[in-house]
Design a protein around this motif. Structure first.
Motif, short mmCIF file in Angstrom:
data_model
loop_
_atom_site.label_atom_id
_atom_site.label_comp_id
_atom_site.label_asym_id
_atom_site.label_seq_id
_atom_site.Cartn_x
_atom_site.Cartn_y
_atom_site.Cartn_z
N ASP A 112 6.89 14.84 29.11
CA ASP A 112 6.09 13.60 29.06
C ASP A 112 4.60 13.89 28.99
O ASP A 112 3.80 12.98 28.76
CB ASP A 112 6.38 12.75 30.30
CG ASP A 112 7.81 12.23 30.34
OD1 ASP A 112 8.45 12.18 29.27
OD2 ASP A 112 8.29 11.90 31.44
N ALA A 113 4.23 15.14 29.19
CA ALA A 113 2.80 15.49 29.24
C ALA A 113 2.27 15.74 27.83
O ALA A 113 2.99 16.22 26.96
CB ALA A 113 2.61 16.74 30.10
N PRO A 114 1.00 15.41 27.60
CA PRO A 114 0.40 15.69 26.29
C PRO A 114 0.17 17.19 26.11
O PRO A 114 0.24 17.97 27.07
CB PRO A 114 -0.93 14.94 26.34
CG PRO A 114 -1.27 14.86 27.80
CD PRO A 114 0.04 14.76 28.53
N GLY A 115 -0.09 17.59 24.88
CA GLY A 115 -0.42 18.99 24.62
C GLY A 115 0.73 19.77 24.03
O GLY A 115 1.85 19.28 23.89
N SER A 116 0.44 21.01 23.68
CA SER A 116 1.43 21.88 23.03
C SER A 116 2.35 22.51 24.07
O SER A 116 2.11 22.44 25.28
CB SER A 116 0.71 22.97 22.24
OG SER A 116 0.05 23.85 23.13
N ASP A 117 3.43 23.15 23.56
CA ASP A 117 4.41 23.78 24.45
C ASP A 117 3.83 25.01 25.14
O ASP A 117 4.33 25.44 26.17
CB ASP A 117 5.65 24.20 23.65
CG ASP A 117 6.45 22.99 23.18
OD1 ASP A 117 6.71 22.11 24.00
OD2 ASP A 117 6.80 22.93 21.98
N ASN A 118 2.80 25.60 24.55
CA ASN A 118 2.18 26.77 25.14
C ASN A 118 0.98 26.34 25.98
O ASN A 118 0.78 25.15 26.24
CB ASN A 118 1.74 27.73 24.01
CG ASN A 118 1.67 29.17 24.49
OD1 ASN A 118 1.64 29.42 25.69
ND2 ASN A 118 1.64 30.10 23.55
N GLY A 119 0.17 27.24 26.41
CA GLY A 119 -1.09 26.91 27.10
C GLY A 119 -0.88 26.29 28.45
O GLY A 119 -0.22 26.85 29.33
N GLY A 120 -1.43 25.08 28.63
CA GLY A 120 -1.44 24.43 29.93
C GLY A 120 -0.06 24.19 30.50
O GLY A 120 0.15 24.27 31.72
N LYS A 121 0.90 23.90 29.65
CA LYS A 121 2.26 23.63 30.14
C LYS A 121 2.88 24.89 30.74
O LYS A 121 3.65 24.82 31.70
CB LYS A 121 3.13 23.07 29.03
CG LYS A 121 2.73 21.67 28.59
CD LYS A 121 3.75 21.05 27.67
CE LYS A 121 3.30 19.64 27.27
NZ LYS A 121 4.30 18.96 26.42
N VAL A 122 2.57 26.04 30.17
CA VAL A 122 3.07 27.30 30.73
C VAL A 122 2.47 27.53 32.11
O VAL A 122 3.17 27.94 33.05
CB VAL A 122 2.76 28.47 29.78
CG1 VAL A 122 3.12 29.80 30.43
CG2 VAL A 122 3.51 28.30 28.47
#
Length: 686
Positions: A112-122
């Motif tokens: 549900d979060a914005p942004g790409s699968d890499n970066g901040g989500k990691v």
């Protein structure tokens, strides 16, 4: 040129609608979920179950038990795309009798979060692993990046739940498969894998054999699911051929009274008009009615039909950020989930496939062949939801006939073969399960099985059917029995996966459809034998033969039953039992049901009959000529297999096969034995 659509369903299956698959127990679990929960103590669990059977909620029950009662620290749910993350939002399970609710803190549903699968989500995965919170949901990609960054040790003592598990591959280039293999070797996590189609479109193995052997499996079949529905009683699946541009008369291929998902072709495909995806959508809308504007709340296009009806069209192809987000949000609106009139037609390109839940879908219309059998199975799953008033669902695959140029013929042949392979596979997936037994004098009737009029007869090969479990028990003379536990498991659990590999074998399907000189055993014995040898290299030769016999028996009995059950009778009751009656009729029509007879049937004969009805005769000749031009002579490996069969023939009959025999298979064995001697003299074998 005008489109010519001939809708020839290759599969039409009716079900009893006994309501069992939708009834919940005291804990709020439907039958598949209850079956899965019984295995909750397993460290490695694979759930093979069709769309709409409740895999997401089954995982919730199992994960909560592992967190509360099995001392696991956390549960991480990984899904192939962000839209599927919504399936794992909070669920008040205590309301239905379970001991705990499924709760995912908003910040830990990374889908549900914005942004790409890499970066901040990691980084968020890293923060979750350090926290005391219990559940995280992320995409396959985010999980892969997180394992790369933090290492597999960081996931110790946790549950990893992988949705749509067919995205995994044993190929070392598949990062998710590689990571799961490493986690299994380390043996410090629990894994629950879930899929509606445990095979891949590229015919790669999902798991390496040594890893797969560690998984306990929960099987819930399409037959059990659909037979247990309350409303849906008939499913039709077919491929159709057309000439010209599909957008001109697409209204001939669908009914505006049916709730339909239209999957338009990829812009680079043969079926594409090459005028751009948004132009194609506009042309489809023009064919269906006159445009009246957009609904300002939902973003749906409004079309007025000739009869004055207003159609509400959800365009998922237009990927403008604001419009796309509005339409997608409208389709996901929980307040509209049970409103059949919310939307009439969804037009999609890369979306509305796996994990997409629209219970009212009556018709999945796909233009152009999709990239894999797996994708076709997932698309069909969009139409197989049960819903009030929905008694029939269908899937149609529209494929362009070949034109005059040689390259186009080659491409068209490939698409045609893939469509037929998908149809054959779905026939197998939708059928009841087969259990085969060698015929011997000591056999007895098994409680719970109906053996038809007259009951069990010890003097013949019997066909029993258990309507509750959706399982056939069929006696076959000369059938080999498994020696090892693994061969026994494959025959019980994996026959559809074997048949999927066979159906995707281009050589088999080309020859089965278009080789007029084909000896069926060249496919049923030699090609299927090679496929099983490649797929299960650790099985010994005897057990590979057992698996081969069981797989061919399942495929050919399904094909024969389909042909003998066409029409399904005039009443609802006879339609429900048509397939069972077809299997029984075939067993009674032959003098004796033995494995040699089954091996002597071309598995693709019925498919060719449908193809001949649905494709232009001149173009069919073109296709046959294109296949015939590719015909090759015996390979050393095929000659060796035939030589072994010739030796067995001599042991049984006291003489070698004759090159002048009128029996085509005996003659082929003799040719193979002669070729084997020639290849051996030439030093072609190590």
């Amino acid at each position: 040129m005008t489109i010519e659509v001939k809708s020839i369903p290759s599969v039409s299956v009716s079900y009893a609608r006994n309501g069992s698959s939708t009834k919940a127990n005291a804990f709020g679990m439907r039958p598949m979920q209850e079956r899965a929960y019984e295995r909750r103590g397993e460290q490695y669990l694979l759930i093979k179950s069709p769309p709409a059977s409740g895999k997401s909620r089954a995982l919730m029950f199992i994960a909560l038990d592992k967190l509360h009662n099995q001392s696991l620290k956390q549960a991480i749910v990984v899904v192939p795309e962000k839209s599927i993350g919504a399936s794992f939002h909070n669920e008040p399970l205590t309301k239905f009798g379970f001991f705990a609710d499924w709760i995912v803190a908003p910040k830990w549903n990374l889908c549900d979060a914005p942004g790409s699968d890499n970066g901040g989500k990691v980084n968020s995965v890293g923060a979750f692993l350090e926290s005391d919170d219990k559940v995280l949901v992320c995409t396959h990609a985010t999980f892969r990046f997180a394992v790369d960054k933090f290492g597999i040790e960081k996931f110790d003592d946790r549950l990893i739940a992988v949705d749509e598990f067919h995205h995994v591959s044993a190929n070392p280039d598949n990062k998710l498969g590689l990571h799961l293999g490493q986690l299994i070797v380390r043996d410090k996590v629990h894994i629950v894998a879930m899929t509606g189609s445990y095979f891949r479109g590229d015919a790669e193995a999902v798991l390496a054999p040594q890893d797969e052997s560690k998984f306990d499996k929960v099987l819930y079949t399409y037959y059990e699911q659909l037979n247990g529905y309350e409303y849906l009683k008939q499913l039709d699946i077919g491929y159709c051929f057309y000439s010209g541009s599909y957008v001109h008369d697409i209204s001939d291929a669908l009914s505006v009274s049916e709730k339909t998902i239209i999957h338009i072709p990829n812009v680079n495909s043969r079926e594409s008009t090459k005028r751009g995806k948004t132009t194609e959508v506009s042309e489809i809308m023009d064919a269906l009615g006159s445009w009246e504007g957009k609904d300002p709340v939902t973003g749906f296009d409004l079309l007025k039909c000739a009869d004055g009806r207003i159609l509400r069209i959800a365009d998922l192809v237009d990927d403008g950020p604001d419009r796309h987000a509005k339409v997608l949000a409208s389709l996901k609106d929980p307040a509209q989930k049970n409103n059949r009139e919310h939307v009439d037609i969804i037009i999609a390109l890369g979306m509305a496939k796996e994990g997409f839940d629209w219970i009212w879908c009556d018709h999945a219309l796909t233009i152009g062949y999709r990239s894999s059998l797996t994708e076709i199975v997932q698309i069909i799953g969009r139409a197989t939801r049960d819903a009030p008033g929905k008694t029939r669902a269908r899937f149609s695959n529209l494929i362009a006939e070949p034109d005059a140029s040689e390259e186009a013929v080659k491409e068209a042949v490939n698409d045609t073969l893939k469509a037929i392979a998908a149809s054959l596979l779905m026939e197998q997936v939708l059928a009841p399960r087969f259990e085969f037994k060698p015929k011997n004098p000591n056999n007895e009737a098994t409680p719970g099985f109906n053996y038809g009029e007259g009951g069990y007869d010890p003097n013949k090969c019997n066909v029993g059917f258990n309507g509750e479990t959706g399982q056939f028990q069929i006696e076959i003379k000369g059938l080999a029995e498994p020696k090892s536990k693994e061969a026994e498991r494959i025959c019980r659990e994996d026959l559809n996966e074997v048949i999927a590999t066979f159906a995707q074998d281009k050589t088999s399907i080309e020859r089965g459809l278009f080789d007029e000189d084909l000896v069926p055993e060249e496919l049923t014995v030699i090609r299927m034998g090679k496929i099983i040898k490649d797929k299960y290299p650790d099985l010994d030769e005897e057990d590979r033969e057992v698996v081969r016999q069981h797989a061919i028996a399942a495929l050919n009995l399904t094909q024969q039953a389909k042909q003998l059950s066409r029409g399904g009778g005039d009443t609802e009751e006879s339609a429900n039992t048509a397939f069972v009656d077809g299997v029984r009729r075939f067993a009674m029509d032959v003098r004796e049901l033995d494995i040699d007879l089954i091996d002597g049937i071309n598995p693709f004969g019925g498919a060719y009959a449908i193809l001949a009805k649905s494709m232009n005769e001149d173009r069919l000749k073109q296709v046959r000529a294109a296949i015939a031009a590719k015909r090759t002579s015996l390979t050393p490996e095929e000659a060796k297999v035939l030589a072994v069969r010739a030796f067995e023939f001599k042991k049984q009959r006291g003489k070698l096969p004759s090159i002048s025999s009128t029996d085509a298979w005996e003659k082929r064995m003799a040719e193979g034995a002669a070729a084997f001697v020639r290849f051996k003299d030439e030093g072609r074998y190590d």
